[in-house]
Scaffold this motif. Sequence first.
Motif, PDB file in Angstrom:
ATOM      1  N   VAL A  49       0.861  -1.185   0.000  1.00  0.00           N
ATOM      2  CA  VAL A  49       0.000   0.000   0.000  1.00  0.00           C
ATOM      3  C   VAL A  49       0.895   1.232   0.000  1.00  0.00           C
ATOM      4  N   LEU A  50       0.532   2.184  -0.833  1.00  0.00           N
ATOM      5  CA  LEU A  50       1.286   3.441  -0.903  1.00  0.00           C
ATOM      6  C   LEU A  50       0.468   4.520  -0.200  1.00  0.00           C
ATOM      7  N   ILE A  51       1.033   5.027   0.886  1.00  0.00           N
ATOM      8  CA  ILE A  51       0.353   6.083   1.634  1.00  0.00           C
ATOM      9  C   ILE A  51       0.811   7.431   1.085  1.00  0.00           C
ATOM     10  N   PRO A  52      -0.120   8.266   0.598  1.00  0.00           N
ATOM     11  CA  PRO A  52       0.271   9.552  -0.002  1.00  0.00           C
ATOM     12  C   PRO A  52       0.969  10.475   0.996  1.00  0.00           C
ATOM     13  N   GLU A  53       1.802  11.362   0.478  1.00  0.00           N
ATOM     14  CA  GLU A  53       2.610  12.256   1.298  1.00  0.00           C
ATOM     15  C   GLU A  53       1.782  13.205   2.160  1.00  0.00           C
ATOM     16  N   ASN A  54       0.576  13.562   1.698  1.00  0.00           N
ATOM     17  CA  ASN A  54      -0.213  14.543   2.440  1.00  0.00           C
ATOM     18  C   ASN A  54      -1.046  13.932   3.569  1.00  0.00           C
ATOM     19  N   VAL A  55      -0.978  12.610   3.753  1.00  0.00           N
ATOM     20  CA  VAL A  55      -1.675  11.978   4.872  1.00  0.00           C
ATOM     21  C   VAL A  55      -0.985  12.362   6.171  1.00  0.00           C
ATOM     22  N   LYS A  56      -1.771  12.825   7.151  1.00  0.00           N
ATOM     23  CA  LYS A  56      -1.227  13.282   8.430  1.00  0.00           C
ATOM     24  C   LYS A  56      -1.469  12.297   9.564  1.00  0.00           C
ATOM     25  N   SER A  57      -2.457  11.420   9.401  1.00  0.00           N
ATOM     26  CA  SER A  57      -2.742  10.480  10.484  1.00  0.00           C
ATOM     27  C   SER A  57      -3.272   9.155   9.942  1.00  0.00           C
ATOM     28  N   ILE A  58      -2.980   8.098  10.681  1.00  0.00           N
ATOM     29  CA  ILE A  58      -3.480   6.756  10.372  1.00  0.00           C
ATOM     30  C   ILE A  58      -4.317   6.315  11.566  1.00  0.00           C
ATOM     31  N   GLY A  59      -5.541   5.923  11.313  1.00  0.00           N
ATOM     32  CA  GLY A  59      -6.479   5.630  12.372  1.00  0.00           C
ATOM     33  C   GLY A  59      -6.226   4.332  13.111  1.00  0.00           C
ATOM     34  N   ASN A  60      -6.957   4.148  14.197  1.00  0.00           N
ATOM     35  CA  ASN A  60      -6.865   2.937  15.001  1.00  0.00           C
ATOM     36  C   ASN A  60      -7.183   1.696  14.156  1.00  0.00           C
ATOM     37  N   SER A  61      -6.360   0.676  14.269  1.00  0.00           N
ATOM     38  CA  SER A  61      -6.560  -0.620  13.595  1.00  0.00           C
ATOM     39  C   SER A  61      -6.726  -0.491  12.085  1.00  0.00           C
ATOM     40  N   ALA A  62      -6.178   0.566  11.513  1.00  0.00           N
ATOM     41  CA  ALA A  62      -6.359   0.832  10.080  1.00  0.00           C
ATOM     42  C   ALA A  62      -5.921  -0.340   9.207  1.00  0.00           C
ATOM     43  N   PHE A  63      -4.805  -0.985   9.562  1.00  0.00           N
ATOM     44  CA  PHE A  63      -4.286  -2.114   8.791  1.00  0.00           C
ATOM     45  C   PHE A  63      -4.201  -3.387   9.656  1.00  0.00           C
ATOM     46  N   ASN A  64      -4.935  -3.418  10.711  1.00  0.00           N
ATOM     47  CA  ASN A  64      -4.933  -4.571  11.620  1.00  0.00           C
ATOM     48  C   ASN A  64      -5.305  -5.848  10.865  1.00  0.00           C
ATOM     49  N   GLY A  65      -4.490  -6.867  10.963  1.00  0.00           N
ATOM     50  CA  GLY A  65      -4.793  -8.147  10.321  1.00  0.00           C
ATOM     51  C   GLY A  65      -4.462  -8.218   8.852  1.00  0.00           C
ATOM     52  N   CYS A  66      -3.701  -7.256   8.354  1.00  0.00           N
ATOM     53  CA  CYS A  66      -3.255  -7.309   6.943  1.00  0.00           C
ATOM     54  C   CYS A  66      -2.027  -8.221   6.882  1.00  0.00           C
ATOM     55  N   THR A  67      -2.280  -9.493   6.919  1.00  0.00           N
ATOM     56  CA  THR A  67      -1.203 -10.474   7.044  1.00  0.00           C
ATOM     57  C   THR A  67      -0.337 -10.587   5.790  1.00  0.00           C
ATOM     58  N   GLY A  68      -0.806 -10.058   4.672  1.00  0.00           N
ATOM     59  CA  GLY A  68      -0.025 -10.117   3.438  1.00  0.00           C
ATOM     60  C   GLY A  68       1.016  -9.025   3.321  1.00  0.00           C
ATOM     61  N   LEU A  69       0.908  -7.980   4.152  1.00  0.00           N
ATOM     62  CA  LEU A  69       1.864  -6.870   4.089  1.00  0.00           C
ATOM     63  C   LEU A  69       3.240  -7.324   4.562  1.00  0.00           C
ATOM     64  N   THR A  70       4.250  -7.052   3.756  1.00  0.00           N
ATOM     65  CA  THR A  70       5.626  -7.343   4.161  1.00  0.00           C
ATOM     66  C   THR A  70       6.382  -6.057   4.493  1.00  0.00           C
ATOM     67  N   LYS A  71       5.979  -4.970   3.891  1.00  0.00           N
ATOM     68  CA  LYS A  71       6.608  -3.687   4.199  1.00  0.00           C
ATOM     69  C   LYS A  71       5.625  -2.566   3.903  1.00  0.00           C
ATOM     70  N   ILE A  72       5.859  -1.455   4.530  1.00  0.00           N
ATOM     71  CA  ILE A  72       5.019  -0.290   4.292  1.00  0.00           C
ATOM     72  C   ILE A  72       5.852   0.955   4.549  1.00  0.00           C
ATOM     73  N   GLN A  73       5.698   1.934   3.695  1.00  0.00           N
ATOM     74  CA  GLN A  73       6.438   3.190   3.845  1.00  0.00           C
ATOM     75  C   GLN A  73       5.506   4.243   4.424  1.00  0.00           C
ATOM     76  N   ILE A  74       5.909   4.779   5.555  1.00  0.00           N
ATOM     77  CA  ILE A  74       5.100   5.797   6.220  1.00  0.00           C
ATOM     78  C   ILE A  74       5.711   7.168   5.934  1.00  0.00           C
ATOM     79  N   PRO A  75       4.985   8.080   5.320  1.00  0.00           N
ATOM     80  CA  PRO A  75       5.525   9.398   4.946  1.00  0.00           C
ATOM     81  C   PRO A  75       5.948  10.224   6.159  1.00  0.00           C
ATOM     82  N   ASN A  76       6.865  11.129   5.922  1.00  0.00           N
ATOM     83  CA  ASN A  76       7.408  11.957   6.995  1.00  0.00           C
ATOM     84  C   ASN A  76       6.386  12.906   7.605  1.00  0.00           C
ATOM     85  N   GLY A  77       5.347  13.230   6.889  1.00  0.00           N
ATOM     86  CA  GLY A  77       4.382  14.204   7.408  1.00  0.00           C
ATOM     87  C   GLY A  77       3.404  13.654   8.426  1.00  0.00           C
ATOM     88  N   ILE A  78       3.389  12.352   8.608  1.00  0.00           N
ATOM     89  CA  ILE A  78       2.416  11.746   9.521  1.00  0.00           C
ATOM     90  C   ILE A  78       2.786  12.056  10.971  1.00  0.00           C
TER      91      ILE A  78
END
Length: 402
Positions: A315-344
């Motif tokens: 999943v690509l999180i856009p640069e302008n995202v400032k917050s990620i909610g509770n349990s947003a990706f909870n149980g996404c067992t297929g994810l191996t990596k995720i890049q979190i933008p600096n603005g969060i």
Amino acid sequence: MKQLYYKIFLLGLLCFVGCKLYAYDTEVDGIYYNLIEDTHEAMVTSGENKYFSSVTIPSTISYNGTSYNVTSIGYQAFMECQELVAVTIPDSVTRIHNEAFHNCNNLKNVHFGNGLTTIGQLAFAYCSGIVSLKLPSSLDSIGDAAFMNCYSLQSIEIPDNVFSIGQDAFCRTGLKSIILPQNLSFINEHLFQECYSLEEVITHDGIKGIGERAFYRCSQLKSIDIHNANYIGGHAFEECENLESVIVGDSLTRIFNYAFYDCFKLKSFHIPNSVTYMEDYIFAYCWNMTEISISTGITNIPNNAFCGCSSLESVLIPENVKSIGNSAFNGCTGLTKIQIPNGITSIGYSAFSNCSNLISIILPDSISTIESNLFNMCVSLNSITIPNTVTVIGPGAFHSCI
């Protein structure tokens, strides 16, 4: 004296209760009518006897030497006429009032005249014997729950002239396919809710919005094109378990809560950059979703937005995202990596909990708190970069992380 008045009152009340009053002006050939003297119009109503078998409503009647045009079918006129099988409505009738044929469960054939413009609320609700209907070209509006719980209704032709279809109008019918009229702009709330046999919905460019629970539990629906819709209401496609394809466009600005909850055959979804508002649980438990494109127009990924999307690989999180909610990706067992933008600046609790194949993550220096259970049960996590800006690590943040 007071006791005498009281006894007289009780006697009168008992007489009133014991007698059923029928408010009709005349009966002609077994059909009851109320008359409007000023306009010489007649409205079909109910009377002492229930209608049965086949009823053909005339276009005119005569009463005391005066001719009256039959222009409407009144409130509850045929309600619960269990032996009514067929009805023919003349061209002179322009309106079928609320609950006119409510719960006529043996009614099978309805022939509408070409003058009809309005079908009222609950007009044919619970008419479980009707299999197919052709509505007249003159029709322009269908009321709330008009055909609700017509369980056997498999097909209906709606003329393009119809611009308004009320909520619940076809809820829990047996419809297999539907062509939406060209003048219809919005798919109302609960319109096709629990239409378990609905496989095909043919839309058009004029559809601007999808109401709450519009297609809730339409378990056979496989695809839909709503490319000009401005919004998708809450629970709109929840538990559409065979839904594989949804076409949206740059007109879309809002997606409300649980919109695609538990659509487990939905494999991908492009959230256009025009979307600026999303609510909780919108794609939760879409088990087979492997790819998601998030709008650059949003600043917050809602709570539980992708919770349980176990096949989501990246999943690509856009640069302008400032917050990620509770349990947003909870149980996404297929994810191996995720890049979190600096603005969060905020990542909610359990946001990546149970991402059991997540290997590494780099937290941006824009955050100061690692919330509780953030990486709980991320058993494959072997590398994490925590910036110096972090001052608080919540309980269970790295529970069971090897």
